[in-house]
Design a protein around this motif. Sequence first.
Motif, PDB file in Angstrom:
ATOM      1  N   GLY A  88       0.812  -1.219   0.000  1.00 47.51           N
ATOM      2  CA  GLY A  88       0.000   0.000   0.000  1.00 47.51           C
ATOM      3  C   GLY A  88       0.844   1.267   0.000  1.00 47.51           C
ATOM      4  N   VAL A  89       1.911   1.277   0.783  1.00 48.54           N
ATOM      5  CA  VAL A  89       2.797   2.441   0.829  1.00 48.54           C
ATOM      6  C   VAL A  89       3.503   2.633  -0.509  1.00 48.54           C
ATOM      7  N   LEU A  90       4.020   1.544  -1.080  1.00 42.90           N
ATOM      8  CA  LEU A  90       4.737   1.650  -2.357  1.00 42.90           C
ATOM      9  C   LEU A  90       3.817   2.106  -3.486  1.00 42.90           C
ATOM     10  N   ILE A  91       2.665   1.493  -3.602  1.00 39.14           N
ATOM     11  CA  ILE A  91       1.742   1.859  -4.676  1.00 39.14           C
ATOM     12  C   ILE A  91       1.169   3.256  -4.418  1.00 39.14           C
ATOM     13  N   GLY A  92       0.946   3.621  -3.160  1.00 38.35           N
ATOM     14  CA  GLY A  92       0.494   4.970  -2.842  1.00 38.35           C
ATOM     15  C   GLY A  92       1.519   6.024  -3.231  1.00 38.35           C
ATOM     16  N   ALA A  93       2.797   5.751  -2.935  1.00 37.28           N
ATOM     17  CA  ALA A  93       3.862   6.688  -3.318  1.00 37.28           C
ATOM     18  C   ALA A  93       3.948   6.797  -4.834  1.00 37.28           C
ATOM     19  N   TRP A  94       3.854   5.645  -5.509  1.00 39.30           N
ATOM     20  CA  TRP A  94       3.874   5.662  -6.979  1.00 39.30           C
ATOM     21  C   TRP A  94       2.690   6.485  -7.514  1.00 39.30           C
ATOM     22  N   ALA A  95       1.501   6.284  -6.954  1.00 42.40           N
ATOM     23  CA  ALA A  95       0.304   6.977  -7.442  1.00 42.40           C
ATOM     24  C   ALA A  95       0.421   8.490  -7.279  1.00 42.40           C
ATOM     25  N   VAL A  96       0.960   8.930  -6.166  1.00 43.08           N
ATOM     26  CA  VAL A  96       1.139  10.374  -5.947  1.00 43.08           C
ATOM     27  C   VAL A  96       2.126  10.932  -6.975  1.00 43.08           C
ATOM     28  N   LEU A  97       3.256  10.247  -7.159  1.00 43.76           N
ATOM     29  CA  LEU A  97       4.265  10.720  -8.112  1.00 43.76           C
ATOM     30  C   LEU A  97       3.743  10.674  -9.550  1.00 43.76           C
ATOM     31  N   TYR A  98       3.024   9.627  -9.899  1.00 43.27           N
ATOM     32  CA  TYR A  98       2.487   9.500 -11.259  1.00 43.27           C
ATOM     33  C   TYR A  98       1.457  10.597 -11.533  1.00 43.27           C
ATOM     34  N   THR A  99       0.584  10.839 -10.566  1.00 40.90           N
ATOM     35  CA  THR A  99      -0.428  11.885 -10.729  1.00 40.90           C
ATOM     36  C   THR A  99       0.225  13.254 -10.889  1.00 40.90           C
ATOM     37  N   ALA A 100       1.223  13.529 -10.050  1.00 40.18           N
ATOM     38  CA  ALA A 100       1.937  14.805 -10.154  1.00 40.18           C
ATOM     39  C   ALA A 100       2.653  14.925 -11.500  1.00 40.18           C
ATOM     40  N   ALA A 101       3.265  13.820 -11.955  1.00 39.99           N
ATOM     41  CA  ALA A 101       3.985  13.848 -13.236  1.00 39.99           C
ATOM     42  C   ALA A 101       3.033  14.124 -14.395  1.00 39.99           C
ATOM     43  N   VAL A 102       1.897  13.459 -14.412  1.00 30.44           N
ATOM     44  CA  VAL A 102       0.944  13.667 -15.504  1.00 30.44           C
ATOM     45  C   VAL A 102       0.362  15.087 -15.440  1.00 30.44           C
ATOM     46  N   PHE A 103       0.029  15.540 -14.243  1.00 35.68           N
ATOM     47  CA  PHE A 103      -0.521  16.890 -14.107  1.00 35.68           C
ATOM     48  C   PHE A 103       0.493  17.939 -14.581  1.00 35.68           C
ATOM     49  N   LEU A 104       1.722  17.850 -14.076  1.00 40.51           N
ATOM     50  CA  LEU A 104       2.747  18.822 -14.487  1.00 40.51           C
ATOM     51  C   LEU A 104       3.106  18.677 -15.965  1.00 40.51           C
ATOM     52  N   GLY A 105       3.176  17.445 -16.427  1.00 42.92           N
ATOM     53  CA  GLY A 105       3.535  17.208 -17.822  1.00 42.92           C
ATOM     54  C   GLY A 105       2.511  17.737 -18.802  1.00 42.92           C
ATOM     55  N   LYS A 106       1.258  17.658 -18.440  1.00 45.83           N
ATOM     56  CA  LYS A 106       0.204  18.142 -19.339  1.00 45.83           C
ATOM     57  C   LYS A 106      -0.065  19.632 -19.190  1.00 45.83           C
ATOM     58  N   SER A 107       0.276  20.204 -18.031  1.00 49.14           N
ATOM     59  CA  SER A 107      -0.026  21.621 -17.833  1.00 49.14           C
ATOM     60  C   SER A 107       1.189  22.528 -18.029  1.00 49.14           C
ATOM     61  N   ALA A 108       2.337  22.163 -17.483  1.00 50.46           N
ATOM     62  CA  ALA A 108       3.485  23.070 -17.516  1.00 50.46           C
ATOM     63  C   ALA A 108       4.595  22.628 -18.474  1.00 50.46           C
ATOM     64  N   PHE A 109       4.696  21.339 -18.736  1.00 48.38           N
ATOM     65  CA  PHE A 109       5.797  20.833 -19.563  1.00 48.38           C
ATOM     66  C   PHE A 109       5.278  20.055 -20.767  1.00 48.38           C
ATOM     67  N   GLU A 110       4.333  20.618 -21.456  1.00 53.67           N
ATOM     68  CA  GLU A 110       3.720  19.977 -22.626  1.00 53.67           C
ATOM     69  C   GLU A 110       4.784  19.607 -23.658  1.00 53.67           C
ATOM     70  N   ASP A 111       4.813  18.363 -24.068  1.00 50.42           N
ATOM     71  CA  ASP A 111       5.721  17.835 -25.097  1.00 50.42           C
ATOM     72  C   ASP A 111       7.205  17.969 -24.753  1.00 50.42           C
TER      73      ASP A 111
END
Length: 139
Positions: A88-111
């Motif tokens: 749960g801790v490992l997948i939770g940490a992954w989920a937080v990082l993945y969500t942040a990466a997708v959010f930042l990647g699509k909003s601030a670092f497009e392409d």
Amino acid sequence: MRDITDPVDALGRAAAVEKAARLRSGWYARYLWVYAAGQLVLVPTALLGHGPVAALLFTLVNGGLVTGLSVYAARQRIVRRGFGARHGVLIGAWAVLYTAAVFLGKSAFEDSRVFAVVAAAVCALPLAVGASLETRRSS
């Protein structure tokens, strides 16, 4: 039922069972290594892909990875104490990082290819650390 009269024999058998369980619990490290490697493909695909073909590719690869790992995990007979919390801790940490990466990647670092590579490594990091720790625990 067998009556155990020799405590040394009983302790020897308990140690043998513990050793076998520890050695067979190495499956979780392999699970985490594969999931971490999958992030190196999935995160850039999610961040750099555009259109329905990229979405289909992402869905197929992610679905195949999750399905394969779920079947693999379900077939394992050894699960060590504390597995649920650790997973749960490992997948939770992954989920937080993945969500942040997708959010930042699509909003601030497009392409941004550089961001996609760094985000993939960051998303794989908790899984790789967990796999390393699990490898040490199971040997």
